[in-house]
Write a protein that holds these residues in place. Structure first.
Motif, PDB file in Angstrom:
ATOM      1  N   SER A 109       0.815  -1.209   0.000  1.00 35.42           N
ATOM      2  CA  SER A 109       0.000   0.000   0.000  1.00 35.42           C
ATOM      3  C   SER A 109       0.853   1.265   0.000  1.00 35.42           C
ATOM      4  CB  SER A 109      -0.932  -0.008   1.225  1.00 35.42           C
ATOM      5  OG  SER A 109      -0.175  -0.092   2.419  1.00 35.42           O
ATOM      6  N   SER A 110       2.110   1.151   0.470  1.00 33.15           N
ATOM      7  CA  SER A 110       2.982   2.320   0.541  1.00 33.15           C
ATOM      8  C   SER A 110       3.615   2.665  -0.802  1.00 33.15           C
ATOM      9  CB  SER A 110       4.089   2.078   1.571  1.00 33.15           C
ATOM     10  OG  SER A 110       4.859   0.947   1.212  1.00 33.15           O
ATOM     11  N   ALA A 111       3.543   1.755  -1.769  1.00 27.68           N
ATOM     12  CA  ALA A 111       4.159   2.002  -3.069  1.00 27.68           C
ATOM     13  C   ALA A 111       3.390   3.074  -3.831  1.00 27.68           C
ATOM     14  CB  ALA A 111       4.186   0.711  -3.883  1.00 27.68           C
ATOM     15  N   PRO A 112       4.101   4.029  -4.455  1.00 24.42           N
ATOM     16  CA  PRO A 112       3.386   5.031  -5.253  1.00 24.42           C
ATOM     17  C   PRO A 112       2.721   4.383  -6.455  1.00 24.42           C
ATOM     18  CG  PRO A 112       5.754   5.183  -5.625  1.00 24.42           C
ATOM     19  CD  PRO A 112       5.563   4.216  -4.502  1.00 24.42           C
ATOM     20  N   PRO A 113       1.593   4.905  -6.915  1.00 26.37           N
ATOM     21  CA  PRO A 113       0.918   4.313  -8.070  1.00 26.37           C
ATOM     22  C   PRO A 113       1.809   4.337  -9.310  1.00 26.37           C
ATOM     23  CG  PRO A 113      -0.493   5.915  -6.961  1.00 26.37           C
ATOM     24  CD  PRO A 113       0.875   6.070  -6.379  1.00 26.37           C
ATOM     25  N   ALA A 114       1.626   3.349 -10.165  1.00 31.53           N
ATOM     26  CA  ALA A 114       2.363   3.330 -11.429  1.00 31.53           C
ATOM     27  C   ALA A 114       1.805   4.372 -12.395  1.00 31.53           C
ATOM     28  CB  ALA A 114       2.294   1.943 -12.051  1.00 31.53           C
ATOM     29  N   ILE A 115       0.488   4.573 -12.360  1.00 33.19           N
ATOM     30  CA  ILE A 115      -0.171   5.545 -13.233  1.00 33.19           C
ATOM     31  C   ILE A 115      -1.197   6.325 -12.426  1.00 33.19           C
ATOM     32  CG2 ILE A 115      -1.607   5.899 -15.291  1.00 33.19           C
ATOM     33  CD1 ILE A 115      -0.629   3.205 -16.342  1.00 33.19           C
ATOM     34  N   VAL A 116      -1.192   7.639 -12.593  1.00 25.54           N
ATOM     35  CA  VAL A 116      -2.240   8.493 -12.032  1.00 25.54           C
ATOM     36  C   VAL A 116      -2.734   9.406 -13.150  1.00 25.54           C
ATOM     37  CG1 VAL A 116      -2.867  10.236 -10.329  1.00 25.54           C
ATOM     38  CG2 VAL A 116      -1.180   8.476  -9.738  1.00 25.54           C
ATOM     39  N   VAL A 117      -4.020   9.332 -13.435  1.00 27.51           N
ATOM     40  CA  VAL A 117      -4.637  10.134 -14.483  1.00 27.51           C
ATOM     41  C   VAL A 117      -5.717  11.000 -13.854  1.00 27.51           C
ATOM     42  CG1 VAL A 117      -6.182  10.001 -16.478  1.00 27.51           C
ATOM     43  CG2 VAL A 117      -4.137   8.565 -16.382  1.00 27.51           C
ATOM     44  N   ALA A 118      -5.704  12.293 -14.159  1.00 26.03           N
ATOM     45  CA  ALA A 118      -6.683  13.217 -13.591  1.00 26.03           C
ATOM     46  C   ALA A 118      -7.226  14.146 -14.673  1.00 26.03           C
ATOM     47  CB  ALA A 118      -6.048  14.044 -12.472  1.00 26.03           C
ATOM     48  N   GLY A 119      -8.537  14.091 -14.883  1.00 30.36           N
ATOM     49  CA  GLY A 119      -9.191  14.994 -15.830  1.00 30.36           C
ATOM     50  C   GLY A 119      -8.713  14.848 -17.263  1.00 30.36           C
ATOM     51  N   LEU A 120      -8.280  13.651 -17.643  1.00 35.55           N
ATOM     52  CA  LEU A 120      -7.680  13.449 -18.964  1.00 35.55           C
ATOM     53  C   LEU A 120      -8.733  13.560 -20.059  1.00 35.55           C
ATOM     54  CD1 LEU A 120      -5.048  12.740 -20.471  1.00 35.55           C
ATOM     55  CD2 LEU A 120      -5.701  10.333 -20.257  1.00 35.55           C
ATOM     56  N   ALA A 121      -8.440  14.399 -21.044  1.00 29.20           N
ATOM     57  CA  ALA A 121      -9.392  14.638 -22.132  1.00 29.20           C
ATOM     58  C   ALA A 121      -8.662  14.758 -23.457  1.00 29.20           C
ATOM     59  CB  ALA A 121     -10.191  15.916 -21.866  1.00 29.20           C
ATOM     60  N   LYS A 122      -9.366  14.357 -24.519  1.00 36.49           N
ATOM     61  CA  LYS A 122      -8.844  14.531 -25.877  1.00 36.49           C
ATOM     62  C   LYS A 122     -10.002  14.791 -26.821  1.00 36.49           C
ATOM     63  CE  LYS A 122      -5.785  14.620 -29.152  1.00 36.49           C
ATOM     64  NZ  LYS A 122      -4.748  15.696 -29.188  1.00 36.49           N
ATOM     65  N   THR A 123      -9.895  15.906 -27.533  1.00 37.61           N
ATOM     66  CA  THR A 123     -10.920  16.259 -28.506  1.00 37.61           C
ATOM     67  C   THR A 123     -10.305  16.409 -29.890  1.00 37.61           C
ATOM     68  OG1 THR A 123     -10.647  18.626 -28.041  1.00 37.61           O
ATOM     69  CG2 THR A 123     -12.341  17.456 -26.803  1.00 37.61           C
ATOM     70  N   TYR A 124     -11.098  16.048 -30.889  1.00 36.57           N
ATOM     71  CA  TYR A 124     -10.725  16.253 -32.290  1.00 36.57           C
ATOM     72  C   TYR A 124     -11.832  17.089 -32.919  1.00 36.57           C
ATOM     73  CZ  TYR A 124      -7.577  12.280 -31.481  1.00 36.57           C
ATOM     74  OH  TYR A 124      -6.607  11.431 -30.985  1.00 36.57           O
ATOM     75  N   GLY A 125     -11.614  18.383 -33.008  1.00 35.17           N
ATOM     76  CA  GLY A 125     -12.669  19.261 -33.492  1.00 35.17           C
ATOM     77  C   GLY A 125     -13.851  19.219 -32.541  1.00 35.17           C
ATOM     78  N   ASN A 126     -15.001  18.787 -33.042  1.00 39.43           N
ATOM     79  CA  ASN A 126     -16.199  18.693 -32.209  1.00 39.43           C
ATOM     80  C   ASN A 126     -16.380  17.310 -31.572  1.00 39.43           C
ATOM     81  OD1 ASN A 126     -16.995  21.349 -32.824  1.00 39.43           O
ATOM     82  ND2 ASN A 126     -17.960  20.683 -34.733  1.00 39.43           N
ATOM     83  N   VAL A 127     -15.444  16.416 -31.831  1.00 40.96           N
ATOM     84  CA  VAL A 127     -15.545  15.050 -31.309  1.00 40.96           C
ATOM     85  C   VAL A 127     -14.713  14.925 -30.038  1.00 40.96           C
ATOM     86  CG1 VAL A 127     -15.113  12.612 -31.755  1.00 40.96           C
ATOM     87  CG2 VAL A 127     -15.906  14.103 -33.609  1.00 40.96           C
TER      88      VAL A 127
END
Length: 260
Positions: A5-23
């Protein structure tokens, strides 16, 4: 076995977004992947899985949000962490004119792998393609390409392994053997694995955590057993179909997540 439990996470993602024009391909998602765990990123075609993995690898620049991989900010310092991870997909071809051995040697040099000839021979034996080393990559069958792609992903003994359909095109016996290899690699290396798969039995066997995506959002998450129980189903494939088709509890959960 769960990581400390003390190990730092391998991945932390926060509010990740990707847009292509209106998509909006990815719509502000959040998740954490513990060190030493196996996490599945699941969803139908167009759910945002491939886009998410490409952003984790630094191949796509996010439209918003933050990504931390192995305690490194991928948006500002990705080159510092890239040697510690790798990626495999049977749908990304190696140069066809180069032999299998030549292709793997190129990647060994890119990752500065010590004693590359020995490392390639070791992987070829482990993944059962020694007889293919001198064959042009373009002459391989689909199943052979999958095994070679996995060898490419393991060439640098990565701490973080990102896999897209790791057993695609393999016969049931070979696919089962590859799953065992991944389990052994995780245990021996203490590696973290994140995979996208359409094989729900594979996910049930390998994964500690499942992230269910739909229309660019994570609409549910949990262990395979938790999700099966939550939806009152017999297996994860039925859960996947509920979520994909917006049925019953899946529809309620997705609506709640979207509203949040």
């Amino acid at each position: 076995m769960s990581p400390p439990s003390s190990a730092p996470p391998a991945i932390v993602v926060a509010g990740l977004a990707k847009t292509y024009g209106n998509v909006q391909a990815v719509a502000g998602i959040d998740f954490t992947v513990p060190q030493g765990s196996v996490t599945a990123l699941l969803g139908g075609n167009g759910a945002g899985k491939t886009t998410t993995i490409a952003m984790l690898l630094g191949l796509l620049k996010p439209s918003g949000g933050d990504i931390t991989v192995l305690s490194t900010d991928m948006l500002r310092n990705r080159h510092a962490v890239l040697p510690r991870l790798n990626f495999s997909s049977p749908y990304v071809d190696l140069p066809h004119r180069l032999t299998v051995q030549q292709n793997l040697r190129v990647f060994a040099q890119l990752y500065d792998v010590p004693e590359p000839k020995q490392r390639i021979a070791q992987l070829a034996q482990k993944l059962d393609f020694t007889t293919l080393l001198d064959r042009p990559a373009g002459a391989l069958s689909a199943g052979q390409k999958t095994r070679v792609a996995l060898a490419k992903a393991l060439i640098n003994s990565p701490e973080l392994l990102l896999l897209d359909e790791p057993t695609a095109s393999l016969d049931p016996d070979t696919a089962d053997w590859v799953r065992g290899l991944l389990e052994d690699y995780r245990a021996e290396r203490g590696a973290t694995i994140m995979l996208a798969s359409h094989n729900m039995a594979e996910v049930e066997r390998l994964c500690d955590q499942v992230l269910m995506m739909k229309q660019g959002r994570i609409v549910d998450r949990g262990t395979p057993a938790e999700l099966i129980q939550r939806y009152g189903r017999d297996d994860l494939e039925e859960v996947f179909l509920d979520i994909a088709r917006g049925r019953g509890k899946a529809a309620t959960q997705a609506q709640a997540e979207t509203a949040a």
